[in-house]
Scaffold this motif. Structure first.
Motif, short mmCIF file in Angstrom:
data_model
loop_
_atom_site.label_atom_id
_atom_site.label_comp_id
_atom_site.label_asym_id
_atom_site.label_seq_id
_atom_site.Cartn_x
_atom_site.Cartn_y
_atom_site.Cartn_z
N GLN A 279 15.62 6.65 -1.66
CA GLN A 279 14.69 5.41 -1.28
C GLN A 279 13.37 5.78 -0.84
O GLN A 279 12.58 4.97 -0.98
CB GLN A 279 15.75 4.98 0.05
N LEU A 280 13.31 7.03 -0.20
CA LEU A 280 11.84 7.32 0.24
C LEU A 280 10.84 8.01 -0.90
O LEU A 280 9.84 8.15 -0.60
CB LEU A 280 12.02 8.30 1.22
N LYS A 281 11.50 8.47 -1.86
CA LYS A 281 10.96 9.04 -2.98
C LYS A 281 9.56 8.21 -3.65
O LYS A 281 8.35 8.92 -3.72
CB LYS A 281 11.55 9.41 -4.23
N PRO A 282 9.68 6.85 -3.78
CA PRO A 282 8.36 6.22 -4.05
C PRO A 282 7.39 6.35 -3.15
O PRO A 282 6.14 6.20 -3.53
CB PRO A 282 8.80 4.89 -4.23
N TYR A 283 7.63 6.50 -1.68
CA TYR A 283 6.67 6.37 -0.75
C TYR A 283 6.24 7.85 -0.51
O TYR A 283 4.83 7.97 -0.03
CB TYR A 283 7.19 5.84 0.46
#
Length: 286
Positions: A279-283
Motif C-alpha cells: 500500500q505504501l510503495k507508491p508513496y
C-alpha cells in the motif's frame, strides 16, 4: 474614389491573397521554414504592404491599413470560435500521414511534405522506425502527433497494475533567500518545520536560491553556492528499507521456531507487513 476607401479595399484584397497563397504553400509555411521559405514569406509580406499603403508619404493611409488588417484578423478569430466550418477553412484540418505503420503518400503529397521531412518530425519525437507508428497526424499548425503501436509503447504503472499516488503541484516556499508564507501554507507546512528541514540539510536560509516542497512534503533546495553539495532526502527510502527488513525478519522467525502457535503468529504479521508495503510503495518509491 476617396483615398481611405481605396486603402480599405486593397487591404481586404491583399489579406485574402496572402491567406490563399499561404494555404496553397501548405502547413510547412507555418511550421519550421527553410531559409528560402523564410525569405519568400518576408518578401511577400513586404510587397503586399507596399501595394496596400501606396503612398508612403501619407502616414494616415499606413495607419488605416494596419487597423484594417487588425480588425479583419480579430473578426476571423471571433468567427473561428463561433463556427467549426469557418475554423476548418481558416486553420485547416489535421491530415493522417501514417496509419498502421504505413505512410499515406497521397496525404503527404497533399500537405507538400517529403518523406525526409516526415522522418525528421518523427525523429524529434524519438521515433526512428515508421513501422512502429500506429497513427500519425500532421496538425493544422504543422507539428506532428504520433501514437506508437501498443507493443512499442513504454511500460506504465497502469500496465503493471500498480497504484500510484496523486501528484500535487510543488510549492516554491523559498525564493532568493526569503520565505514565501502563502506557498508554505498551501503546502500545509509551518515556518518551524521549514527551519528544522533546513537544519537537517545543514544550509542557511540566506544561501537558498530556491526551495520547493513536493507532493510528498519533502523539501529540496538549490543554493547560490553551487560548490556546496546538498544531501538528498532519504526518509522515504529508509522507511521502505525498514519495512522490508521487518518483513524479512518475521519470515525468518517463522521458519526458525518449532512452535506452531508462534509460527502462525509470525506468518500472520509478515503478511500484514507485506500488505502495508504494497500500500505504501507508491508513496515511498523515489
Amino acid at each position: 474614389m476617396p483615398g481611405w476607401v481605396f486603402i480599405i479595399v486593397r487591404s481586404v484584397i491583399f489579406l485574402l491573397l496572402l491567406f490563399l497563397t499561404t494555404k496553397l504553400l501548405g502547413k510547412k509555411q507555418i511550421s519550421e521554414l527553410s531559409f528560402f521559405e523564410y525569405v519568400a514569406g518576408i518578401t511577400i509580406g513586404s510587397i503586399a504592404g507596399e501595394v496596400v499603403t501606396g503612398l508612403e508619404s501619407n502616414m494616415y493611409h499606413g495607419a488605416l491599413a494596419i487597423i484594417v488588417f487588425g480588425l479583419i484578423t480579430f473578426l476571423a478569430d471571433y468567427l473561428s470560435l463561433k463556427s467549426k466550418k469557418f475554423r476548418d477553412v481558416m486553420d485547416g484540418r489535421g491530415a493522417v500521414v501514417i496509419k498502421d505503420g504505413k505512410v499515406l503518400e497521397d496525404h503527404l503529397k497533399k500537405e507538400k511534405y517529403t518523406i525526409d521531412e516526415l522522418s525528421a518530425l518523427l525523429r524529434q519525437k524519438d521515433i526512428f522506425n515508421i513501422a512502429d507508428v500506429e497513427y500519425a497526424v500532421l496538425e493544422p499548425r504543422g507539428n506532428l502527433s504520433a501514437l506508437l503501436k501498443r507493443e512499442n509503447r513504454p511500460l506504465t504503472p497502469k500496465d503493471l497494475q500498480m497504484k500510484m499516488s496523486n501528484e500535487k503541484e510543488p510549492q516554491t516556499v523559498i525564493m532568493d533567500g526569503e520565505v514565501l508564507l502563502e506557498a508554505l501554507r498551501s503546502a500545509e507546512k509551518s515556518p518551524g518545520w521549514l527551519r528544522t528541514e533546513l537544519e537537517k540539510l545543514d544550509v542557511t536560509l540566506e544561501n537558498v536560491f530556491i526551495g520547493q516542497v513536493d507532493s510528498y512534503g519533502v523539501l529540496t533546495v538549490d543554493l547560490y553556492d553551487d560548490k556546496i553539495n546538498v544531501p538528498q532526502p532519504v526518509q522515504r527510502p529508509l522507511l521502505m528499507a525498514m519495512l522490508k527488513k521487518t518483513h524479512a525478519d518475521l519470515e525468518v522467525f517463522s521458519l526458525a521456531t518449532e512452535c506452531e502457535k508462534s509460527k502462525k503468529m509470525y506468518e500472520k504479521n509478515a503478511a500484514i507487513v507485506q500488505d502495508i508495503i504494497d500500500q505504501l510503495k507508491p508513496y515511498l518509491m523515489l
